[in-house]
Motif scaffolding. Structure first.
Motif, PDB file in Angstrom:
ATOM      1  N   ARG A  38     -19.836 -46.163 -13.540  1.00  0.00           N
ATOM      2  CA  ARG A  38     -19.803 -47.291 -14.477  1.00  0.00           C
ATOM      3  C   ARG A  38     -20.177 -48.596 -13.762  1.00  0.00           C
ATOM      4  O   ARG A  38     -20.052 -48.717 -12.546  1.00  0.00           O
ATOM      5  N   LYS A  39     -20.612 -49.573 -14.534  1.00  0.00           N
ATOM      6  CA  LYS A  39     -20.917 -50.891 -13.977  1.00  0.00           C
ATOM      7  C   LYS A  39     -19.623 -51.536 -13.481  1.00  0.00           C
ATOM      8  O   LYS A  39     -18.548 -51.338 -14.062  1.00  0.00           O
ATOM      9  N   GLY A  89     -28.633 -53.105  -7.747  1.00  0.00           N
ATOM     10  CA  GLY A  89     -27.443 -52.262  -7.842  1.00  0.00           C
ATOM     11  C   GLY A  89     -27.307 -51.292  -6.684  1.00  0.00           C
ATOM     12  O   GLY A  89     -28.293 -50.766  -6.165  1.00  0.00           O
ATOM     13  N   SER A 147     -17.921 -47.860  -8.661  1.00  0.00           N
ATOM     14  CA  SER A 147     -18.765 -48.431  -9.706  1.00  0.00           C
ATOM     15  C   SER A 147     -20.147 -48.751  -9.151  1.00  0.00           C
ATOM     16  O   SER A 147     -20.454 -48.457  -8.002  1.00  0.00           O
ATOM     17  N   TRP A 148     -20.968 -49.336 -10.011  1.00  0.00           N
ATOM     18  CA  TRP A 148     -22.349 -49.691  -9.660  1.00  0.00           C
ATOM     19  C   TRP A 148     -22.476 -51.209  -9.732  1.00  0.00           C
ATOM     20  O   TRP A 148     -22.112 -51.824 -10.731  1.00  0.00           O
ATOM     21  N   GLY A 149     -22.967 -51.809  -8.644  1.00  0.00           N
ATOM     22  CA  GLY A 149     -23.055 -53.259  -8.640  1.00  0.00           C
ATOM     23  C   GLY A 149     -23.624 -53.770  -7.331  1.00  0.00           C
ATOM     24  O   GLY A 149     -24.242 -53.023  -6.571  1.00  0.00           O
TER      25      GLY A 149
END
Length: 303
Positions: free
Chosen positions: A133-134, A171, A207-209
Motif C-alpha cells: 500500500r502507499k 517510489g 508500504s510504497w513511498g
C-alpha cells in the motif's frame, strides 16, 4: 496452532518478547520428535483498539514476508496467518524466529550506523511483484505536540514545513519502521570481530513511498536513542552506502522534519520499550528534550 507443527512436535515454552507496542510478541519453543527444539514467533493483536485494524495489517505483513523469502533481505519466513482470529484467540501471525538480538546502547555506534545504512539500501532496492500500500503519514500541523520548554518560534517554523504539499518522489519499497529496535545483530564476543545483521523484523507497516521517509524515521530514532548528531549522521551514511535521496536539500529536510514532528506525538510510547530493554535513563522527558534538540538542528540546516 498445532496444525502448523510437524508430526510429534509440541509447544514446550512461551516467552513474551520485549519491544512490542501495538501487538504482543511471543517466542514459542517447539519440542521436536528427535528431542531437539526450534523456535517460532507469534505476533498477536491483543489490545481491542489495535485488534480492530489487525486484518489488513496482518494480511499485508504476510504478503510481504512471502515475497521476501529467498531474497537478500533477512526477514522472518511466514508460517501461518489468522487475520480474523478464526482459529486463534486473537488475530495473529506465526513466523520463524531469527537469531541475534537488538542493540540499543551507545557503544560502537559508528560501525552500527553503517550496517543499518547498508541494510536499508538493500531493502529499498527490492522490487516486489506486488507493491504494498502507499505510505501513510498521519501527523498534521494540528496534531504536533510541542515539547515543554521548546523554542516556540522554531517549532512553529517546523510545523509550517509540513503544511506544504509533500515533494514529488520516486517510489521505493519501504519497511516504514526501520530503526535499531527492529534490527537483529550478531555481536561477537571478540572486540576484533565485526557485528553483522541477522534479521530485520516487524514488517507490519511496509508500504510504497519515498526512500527519504524510511531514512528520516531511522534518523529520528537514532537521534532520540543516542543524540541528535547520530540522527544527522545516518542520512550521510545512507548516501555513502549507495542510497539515493531527494535531489533538493529542501525536499530531504521536508521528510526529516515530518518524521521528527510525528515522533512528538508518541514519545511516551516509544521510550517505554527502550527503558524495558535497559536504557533506563531514557525517560519520556529526556526523549522530549532530545527531540527538541534534533528538530532545532534540522531547522538550523534550513536557515
Amino acid at each position: 496452532m498445532g496444525r502448523y507443527l510437524e508430526a510429534g512436535e509440541r509447544i514446550v515454552r512461551s516467552d513474551v518478547l520485549q519491544g512490542g507496542i501495538t501487538a504482543e510478541m511471543r517466542r514459542l519453543t517447539i519440542g521436536m520428535s528427535d528431542g531437539g527444539t526450534r523456535a517460532l514467533v507469534l505476533r498477536s493483536y491483543v489490545d481491542p483498539f489495535y485488534a480492530k485494524h489487525a486484518e489488513d495489517s496482518l494480511n499485508g505483513e504476510a504478503g510481504v514476508l512471502a515475497q521476501l523469502m529467498g531474497t537478500d533481505v533477512p526477514a522472518p519466513a511466514l508460517v501461518a496467518v489468522d487475520p480474523t482470529a478464526a482459529h486463534c484467540e486473537f488475530p495473529s501471525l506465526l513466523m520463524t524466529h531469527l537469531p541475534g538480538r537488538t542493540v540499543l546502547d551507545d557503544k560502537a555506534l559508528e560501525p552500527r550506523i553503517h550496517l543499518l545504512a547498508r541494510q536499508l539500501v538493500a531493502i529499498h532496492r527490492f522490487r516486489p511483484v506486488e507493491r504494498p500500500r502507499k505510505y501513510v503519514a498521519l501527523t498534521t500541523a494540528d496534531t504536533v505536540v510541542v515539547p515543554k520548554g521548546a523554542d516556540a518560534e522554531v517549532w512553529a517554523a517546523a510545523i509550517d514545513v509540513i503544511r506544504r504539499p509533500a515533494p514529488p518522489y520516486e517510489g521505493r519499497f519501504l519497511h516504514r519502521d526501520f530503526q535499531p529496535g527492529n534490527v537483529l545483530l550478531d555481536v561477537p564476543a571478540s572486540v576484533a570481530a565485526d557485528p553483522h545483521i541477522t534479521g530485520v523484523v516487524d514488517w507490519a507497516a511496509t508500504s510504497w513511498g519515498p526512500a527519504d521517509l524510511d531514512v528520516a524515521h531511522c534518523s529520528t530514532n537514532l537521534a532520540l536513542l543516542h543524540g541528535p548528531a547520530w540522527g544527522l549522521r545516518f542520512t550521510r551514511a545512507y548516501e555513502e552506502a549507495g542510497g539515493v535521496l531527494a535531489a533538493a536539500a529542501s525536499e530531504r529536510l521536508y521528510w526529516l522534519v515530518r518524521d521528527g514532528l510525528a515522533s512528538s506525538e508518541e514519545t511516551r510510547q516509544v521510550s517505554r520499550p527502550w527503558r524495558e530493554a535497559g536504557r533506563t535513563e531514557l525517560t519520556t522527558r529526556v526523549v522530549e528534550q532530545r527531540l527538541d534538540a534534533y528538530v532545532t538542528a534540522l531547522m538550523d540546516m534550513l536557515s
